[in-house]
Design an enzyme around this catalytic site. Structure first.
Site, PDB file in Angstrom:
ATOM      1  N   ILE A 487       0.131  -5.069  -0.241  1.00 26.55           N
ATOM      2  CA  ILE A 487       0.874  -3.809  -0.380  1.00 26.55           C
ATOM      3  C   ILE A 487       0.353  -2.712   0.542  1.00 26.55           C
ATOM      4  O   ILE A 487       0.936  -1.621   0.607  1.00 26.55           O
ATOM      5  CB  ILE A 487       0.851  -3.295  -1.834  1.00 26.55           C
ATOM      6  CG1 ILE A 487      -0.590  -3.089  -2.309  1.00 26.55           C
ATOM      7  CG2 ILE A 487       1.612  -4.224  -2.748  1.00 26.55           C
ATOM      8  CD1 ILE A 487      -0.698  -2.467  -3.698  1.00 26.55           C
ATOM      9  N   GLY A 488      -0.726  -2.969   1.262  1.00 27.79           N
ATOM     10  CA  GLY A 488      -1.226  -1.931   2.152  1.00 27.79           C
ATOM     11  C   GLY A 488      -2.465  -2.377   2.889  1.00 27.79           C
ATOM     12  O   GLY A 488      -3.071  -3.399   2.576  1.00 27.79           O
ATOM     13  N   GLY A 490      -5.873  -0.329   4.601  1.00 28.10           N
ATOM     14  CA  GLY A 490      -6.548   0.929   4.844  1.00 28.10           C
ATOM     15  C   GLY A 490      -7.801   0.757   5.643  1.00 28.10           C
ATOM     16  O   GLY A 490      -8.066  -0.310   6.208  1.00 28.10           O
ATOM     17  N   GLY A 491      -8.612   1.823   5.702  1.00 35.77           N
ATOM     18  CA  GLY A 491      -9.838   1.780   6.471  1.00 35.77           C
ATOM     19  C   GLY A 491     -10.836   0.768   5.943  1.00 35.77           C
ATOM     20  O   GLY A 491     -11.651   0.227   6.678  1.00 35.77           O
ATOM     21  N   PHE A 492     -10.749   0.483   4.639  1.00 34.91           N
ATOM     22  CA  PHE A 492     -11.678  -0.476   4.030  1.00 34.91           C
ATOM     23  C   PHE A 492     -11.219  -1.915   4.229  1.00 34.91           C
ATOM     24  O   PHE A 492     -12.028  -2.828   4.365  1.00 34.91           O
ATOM     25  CB  PHE A 492     -11.801  -0.166   2.533  1.00 34.91           C
ATOM     26  CG  PHE A 492     -12.876  -0.933   1.833  1.00 34.91           C
ATOM     27  CD1 PHE A 492     -14.207  -0.537   1.937  1.00 34.91           C
ATOM     28  CD2 PHE A 492     -12.582  -2.048   1.067  1.00 34.91           C
ATOM     29  CE1 PHE A 492     -15.213  -1.238   1.280  1.00 34.91           C
ATOM     30  CE2 PHE A 492     -13.580  -2.758   0.407  1.00 34.91           C
ATOM     31  CZ  PHE A 492     -14.895  -2.342   0.517  1.00 34.91           C
ATOM     32  N   GLY A 493      -9.930  -2.135   4.236  1.00 38.14           N
ATOM     33  CA  GLY A 493      -9.395  -3.488   4.384  1.00 38.14           C
ATOM     34  C   GLY A 493      -8.035  -3.600   3.749  1.00 38.14           C
ATOM     35  O   GLY A 493      -7.330  -2.605   3.533  1.00 38.14           O
ATOM     36  N   VAL A 495      -5.127  -4.308   0.887  1.00 39.58           N
ATOM     37  CA  VAL A 495      -4.935  -3.979  -0.522  1.00 39.58           C
ATOM     38  C   VAL A 495      -3.824  -4.861  -1.066  1.00 39.58           C
ATOM     39  O   VAL A 495      -2.722  -4.913  -0.505  1.00 39.58           O
ATOM     40  CB  VAL A 495      -4.574  -2.496  -0.720  1.00 39.58           C
ATOM     41  CG1 VAL A 495      -4.448  -2.184  -2.210  1.00 39.58           C
ATOM     42  CG2 VAL A 495      -5.614  -1.594  -0.073  1.00 39.58           C
ATOM     43  N   LYS A 509      -8.654  -4.114  -3.498  1.00 40.57           N
ATOM     44  CA  LYS A 509      -8.983  -3.708  -2.135  1.00 40.57           C
ATOM     45  C   LYS A 509     -10.138  -4.567  -1.627  1.00 40.57           C
ATOM     46  O   LYS A 509     -11.219  -4.567  -2.218  1.00 40.57           O
ATOM     47  CB  LYS A 509      -9.341  -2.224  -2.098  1.00 40.57           C
ATOM     48  CG  LYS A 509      -9.531  -1.674  -0.699  1.00 40.57           C
ATOM     49  CD  LYS A 509      -9.428  -0.144  -0.660  1.00 40.57           C
ATOM     50  CE  LYS A 509     -10.546   0.546  -1.370  1.00 40.57           C
ATOM     51  NZ  LYS A 509     -10.543   2.010  -1.140  1.00 40.57           N
ATOM     52  N   ASP A 605     -13.331  13.088   2.269  1.00 39.20           N
ATOM     53  CA  ASP A 605     -12.237  12.439   3.004  1.00 39.20           C
ATOM     54  C   ASP A 605     -10.900  12.725   2.320  1.00 39.20           C
ATOM     55  O   ASP A 605     -10.122  11.815   2.036  1.00 39.20           O
ATOM     56  CB  ASP A 605     -12.473  10.930   3.092  1.00 39.20           C
ATOM     57  CG  ASP A 605     -11.697  10.298   4.242  1.00 39.20           C
ATOM     58  OD1 ASP A 605     -11.503   9.071   4.210  1.00 39.20           O
ATOM     59  OD2 ASP A 605     -11.273  11.023   5.158  1.00 39.20           O
TER      60      ASP A 605
END
Length: 812
Positions: A487-488, A490-493, A495, A509, A605
């Site tokens: 579904i997404g 992000g900066g972490f990886g 999701v 995540k 952030d």
């Protein structure tokens, strides 16, 4: 008889020791449910059968609240200013309130007295708002029209038992003032729950829910008679003659009836002297000219509001018991047949009718009575017009922290006990502070994240093992990380959407090599979210550190990120009200991070991708990987810079001194994105438009800010709401962090912007003077109510409109 005096101390969280000596106050005996306050005075004022109790003794030591006394010689009673009641005023430089302990449910009168004398400060320059616990009363109020005679603003409010507050909120750099306050119950069923609703076109239906609305008295007219002063009314109301509102004086005659009205003989209404005094029903106007079929009264009213109109009748005109049939008109369109003997079979029996009248946008309301034939004798005795105010929903009380009160028998004993509580408070608080989390160097990569290697098993010390989830459970929840559930990213990886074995929907995540985030962020996220719980912070369900994985499992947020709804999306645009509510929620979440029980945390952030929306569009702040603890005894936290380009606090970037105000700056950028629906940095635009903050402030200075508002919002935003929102945003973006508000201040300001959006704003010039009067107010025989408790306390809550502490005058 006055009770023995005792001392009362209030210890607000986070500020007990700092303000300790300012909260000592003298308390007085309880006054049931009648409250009359002589503001800013050290002596009581007896006027019109009421005893207005002085509040000066309990609040003279508060720095943001002070009193002024009029040093000129007492004015004459004919000028309308009592020699005592209007000789003093309480003045507030910061947001302040009076708090009343109301014991009984019902509709209450709330009267506010303003008289702008000019010694030593010109009170006519004041500009402020007045709110109650549940609605706004006055917006952008000024005392400039009260220099010669008092302005008395009267309201009817539904109040439930418990704490009831009246808030005084100075506008910008101005101040607020008040001379006297009245709070007391109206008689039962004084305001009906429903009434016939009249439209300008003449149609009608039933309007329900009046008893739950706030009403403001605009006009109270004694038709055909003189001024009735508060001393001659059992509810201390002022009735003024109708001559200034009557259109055709030569066609009507005033009549006076010496005998008292027969209140008890009304057939349908429980009419008493509290409905209207006898002097209203003993006078009337009636059509005296043959061939004249209508007479009219005209009133200036708000263009955009509904009004409750109460029309009073009492037949003192007829010479025989023949039925009197005539018509009552609004706007010359709607007519109501009036048959006085439908309500009584005798003369001089009073009755009244209530109507909810819609505005025709002209700013005028015409009320007429007219003949049906030459034999009819139309008459009218009195009129009341009350504006129906919008309920603001400003639930200030739900945001208040739980207070601790200590009541002792003497000042010395009280101070001794307080000292013990203060020491224990700070010892406990210090023990609960988070340890600082050290982070690595910042690098100016897209997204502003630093790069770390992946972790190895067993390298996370002191984690909350209760939150640990086996890797097999993660695989089950995500169907072994099925692509369809992605579904997404992000900066972490990546999701994934997942469903745990117990049926809980979750967002999973997973960190990836080279994602820009690693062990410190993973560790910080778990440490922060395992210690906090708040409605506007995303909840951590658990984590997994097996097989060299770094996986975080959160509550599932069905509506994704705020960014998804602002631009580059096929989702329907958010309304202005939705955007304000989302911003308020995010601000509350950040405020809790900064000031909550976890000891103080700086997010570092803040941006729209880190504000998530659940299925009801409730905002929740997420992504705490860059967060840092903020010890309350430190004014700065020295740290290497981390964050996202476009949202970084310039002062933090230059000095590497991190404070809570860095989050405030980032949130200011978010507010601009919410308003303009464009990214913080848009490199494809012309140079002067690339940086949203710089471009927005440039447009504001040119008076063109509305040109860059999201086109989908055009026509939705109340100008006052937009003005407050922009003012709040500009405060957040101040270059110097000390000039920025706290997040608590921000969410109060945003709630205020929401109330301005929901509250009808137009105010007519006549509203400042129609209730005030110029007749004598003092009476020789005084009926005294018992005194009330008055004490001062300062709340730890941030101010709604400025950076100052919050002050209350509290009645017990």
């Amino acid at each position: 008889m006055e009770k023995p005096q005792f001392h009362k101390i209030h210890l607000p969280p986070f500020a007990a020791f700092l303000f300790l000596l300012q909260f000592l106050s003298v308390a007085y005996s309880l006054a049931d449910n009648y409250f009359f306050i002589n503001c800013g005075s050290a002596t009581n004022a007896n006027t019109d059968l009421r005893n207005f109790v002085a509040d000066l003794n309990s609040s003279d030591s508060i720095s943001s609240s002070f009193s002024f006394t009029r040093h000129s010689s007492p004015v004459s009673q004919s000028s309308g200013t009592s020699s005592t009641l209007y000789q003093t005023a309480r003045i507030f430089r910061r947001n302040s309130s009076y708090e009343f302990d109301v014991p009984n449910n019902g509709t209450y009168f709330v009267r506010l007295h303003f008289f702008a004398f000019s010694t030593p400060t010109d009170l006519s320059t004041a500009l402020f708002d007045v709110w109650t616990s549940g609605s706004s009363l006055l917006l952008n109020f000024t005392g400039k029209n009260s220099s010669n005679s008092p302005i008395i603003k009267e309201f009817f409010l539904p109040i439930t038992p418990g704490k009831f507050n009246v808030y005084f909120l100075p506008r910008e750099s101005s101040f607020a003032f008040i001379n006297a306050i009245e709070v007391f119950p109206a008689v039962e069923s004084f305001i009906p729950d429903q009434a016939l609703q009249i439209s300008p076109a003449g149609s009608n239906n039933s309007y329900k829910g009046l008893v739950s609305r706030t009403l403001q008295t605009i006009y109270r007219i004694n038709v055909g008679g003189p001024t009735i002063t508060p001393g001659n009314d059992t509810l201390w109301r002022r009735w003024v003659p109708d001559d200034g509102y009557f259109n055709n004086p030569e066609t009507a005659t005033s009549k006076f009836q010496s005998s008292n009205p027969s209140y008890q003989k009304n057939l349908y209404e429980n009419v008493t002297e509290k409905t209207a005094p006898a002097l209203v029903y003993k006078t009337a106007k009636w059509i005296n000219t043959s061939g004249q079929f209508n007479i009219t009264w005209s009133f200036n009213v708000s263009k955009s509001d509904r009004h409750l109109v109460r029309v009073h009748f009492c037949d003192i005109i007829s010479e025989s018991l023949n039925t009197q049939n005539f018509s009552l008109y609004f706007y010359s369109n709607f007519s109501k047949l009036i048959n006085s003997y439908e309500y009584a079979y005798q003369f001089t029996v009073p009755f009244y009718l209530d109507f909810v009248v819609d505005s025709d946008d002209s700013g005028h309301m015409d009320i007429s009575i007219g003949r049906l034939d030459d034999s009819a004798v139309p008459f009218l005795n009195g009129l009341e017009i009350m504006k129906i105010l919008g309920n603001s929903g400003l639930s200030l009380s739900e945001h208040k922290k739980e207070h601790v009160f200590l009541m002792v028998g003497s000042i010395l004993g009280g101070l001794g006990l307080i000292g013990i509580f203060v020491v224990l408070f700070f010892l406990v608080f210090r023990c609960r502070k988070l340890k600082p989390i050290e982070t690595s160097e910042w690098s100016p990569l897209p997204g502003g994240r630093s790069s770390h290697s992946r972790m190895t098993e067993g390298t996370i010390p002191d984690m909350n093992l209760r939150l640990k989830i086996p890797f097999a459970e993660i695989q089950f929840a995500t169907k072994n990380f099925e692509t369809k559930l992605l579904i997404g990213k992000g900066g972490f990886g990546n999701v994934y959407r997942g469903t745990l074995r117990n049926g809980t929907e979750a967002a999973v995540k997973c960190s990836e090599p080279g994602s820009g985030q690693g062990l410190p962020e993973f560790q910080t996220e778990i440490m922060v979210l395992s210690k906090i719980r708040h409605r506007h912070l995303v909840s951590l369900i658990g984590y997994c550190d097996e097989r060299s994985e770094m996986i975080l499992v959160y509550e599932f947020m069905a509506n994704g990120t705020l960014r998804d709804h602002l631009y580059a999306s096929d989702k329907p645009p958010l309304s202005w009200k939705q955007r304000l509510e989302i911003c308020i929620g995010a601000a509350k979440g950040l405020h809790y991070l900064h000031k909550g029980s976890a000891g103080g945390i700086i997010h570092r952030d803040v941006k729209p991708t880190n504000i998530l929306l659940d299925k009801n569009h409730v905002a929740k702040v997420s992504d705490f990987g860059l967060s840092k603890s903020s010890p309350l005894d430190d004014t700065h936290v020295s740290t290497t810079v981390k964050g996202t380009i476009g949202y970084l606090d310039p002062e933090y970037f230059k000095s590497q001194q991190l404070t809570e105000k860095s989050d405030v700056y980032s949130f200011g950028i978010v507010l601009l994105e919410v308003l303009c629906a464009r990214p913080a940095i848009e490199s494809m635009l012309p140079r002067e438009q690339v940086n949203l903050a710089e471009w927005a402030m440039l447009c504001k200075n040119k008076g063109l800010l509305e040109d860059i508002v999201d086109p989908s919002l055009k026509g939705q935003i109340n100008p006052d709401s937009l003005r407050k929102f922009i003012e709040t945003t500009e405060k957040c973006l101040q270059e110097c962090s000390t000039d920025r508000p706290t997040m608590g201040d921000v969410f109060w300001d945003l709630e205020y912007a929401l109330q301005l959006q929901q509250t009808a704003m137009p105010r007519e010039p006549h509203e400042d003077s129609t209730i005030g009067g110029s007749a004598a107010l003092a009476m020789p025989n005084v009926w005294q109510f018992p005194s009330m408790n008055l004490s001062i306390e300062r709340d730890d809550l941030p101010a709604i409109m400025d950076d100052g502490p919050y002050t209350k005058v509290r009645t017990k």
